[in-house]
Design an enzyme around this catalytic site. Structure first.
Site, PDB file in Angstrom:
ATOM      1  N   ARG A   1      -0.168   4.405  -0.467  1.00 52.17           N
ATOM      2  CA  ARG A   1      -0.928   5.634  -0.269  1.00 52.17           C
ATOM      3  C   ARG A   1      -0.402   6.474   0.888  1.00 52.17           C
ATOM      4  NH1 ARG A   1      -6.845   3.069  -0.136  1.00 52.17           N
ATOM      5  NH2 ARG A   1      -5.634   1.464   0.962  1.00 52.17           N
TER       6      ARG A   1
ATOM      7  N   ASP B   1       0.864  -1.188   0.000  1.00 50.61           N
ATOM      8  CA  ASP B   1       0.000   0.000   0.000  1.00 50.61           C
ATOM      9  C   ASP B   1       0.893   1.229   0.000  1.00 50.61           C
ATOM     10  OD1 ASP B   1      -1.895   1.992   0.382  1.00 50.61           O
ATOM     11  OD2 ASP B   1      -3.064   0.825   1.825  1.00 50.61           O
TER      12      ASP B   1
END
Length: 202
Positions: A128, A126
């Site tokens: 983000r 991930d």
């Protein structure tokens, strides 16, 4: 992170008329959107969602994920509540971009799960970031939230910025035969908080 407010317009939707607020990261030019509904109260927890862009799920009706279902459910819940917000962050493919997401899908078609596919392409599971959240929420007048999410990283990110998360509301929609393995991986490897709803036939 420096984020510049650009403009606000009306956004009619099947659930009612939202206000759409445009933002731009000054360093990168990346654009983000905040949707608000009703009169927001900075002294009370506002129902809201932090939603990362998913072209395939949000716009192309893909059944490989639950993103589009979550987006629509969140907007409907906000409208039914009469007030709330949704931050739409341009972080396609958990931050790896659309074309890399298609590459990851190709690996998944060959048997990799969503985490393995990202890692084989040289990315973290991930990628983000949530630095843009605080200036966006400040602009729309939100300091306390009832957050619709299954992702503990979003809760932690908001708390670390000094935003009070008064309640986490599960958003468990869109399970189907094409995304059941994906949802299991999000639960077991990414720590998403999901009930048994996702893992048994209805």
């Amino acid at each position: 992170m420096s984020v510049k407010y650009i403009a606000t317009s009306k956004l009619p939707t099947p659930w009612g008329v939202f206000a759409m607020h445009g933002f731009e990261e000054t360093a990168t030019g990346k654009e983000h959107v905040a949707l608000t509904f009703g009169q927001l109260d900075p002294t009370e927890p506002m129902l809201g969602r932090i939603h990362s862009e998913c072209l395939t799920g949000d716009a192309l009706f893909s059944l490989r994920c639950d993103c589009g279902f979550q987006l629509q459910a969140a907007m409907q819940s906000i409208a039914e509540q009469g007030q709330g917000f949704l931050l739409y962050l341009r972080q396609e493919g958990r931050g790896i971009g659309l074309l890399n997401k298609i590459r990851a899908y190709e690996l998944q078609d060959a048997g990799a799960n969503t985490v393995e596919a990202n890692e084989r392409l040289g990315f973290e599971a991930d990628m983000r970031k949530y630095d843009m959240i605080l200036p966006m929420l400040t602009q729309i007048g939100v300091t306390k939230v009832k957050l619709m999410t299954n992702n503990p990283r979003k809760v932690m990110a908001m708390q670390n910025m000094g935003i009070e998360v008064a309640e986490r509301i599960p958003l468990q929609v869109g399970k189907n035969r094409y995304n059941e393995s994906y949802l299991k991986t999000k639960s077991t490897e990414l720590g998403h908080m999901m009930s048994e709803y996702h893992f048994h036939d209805e």
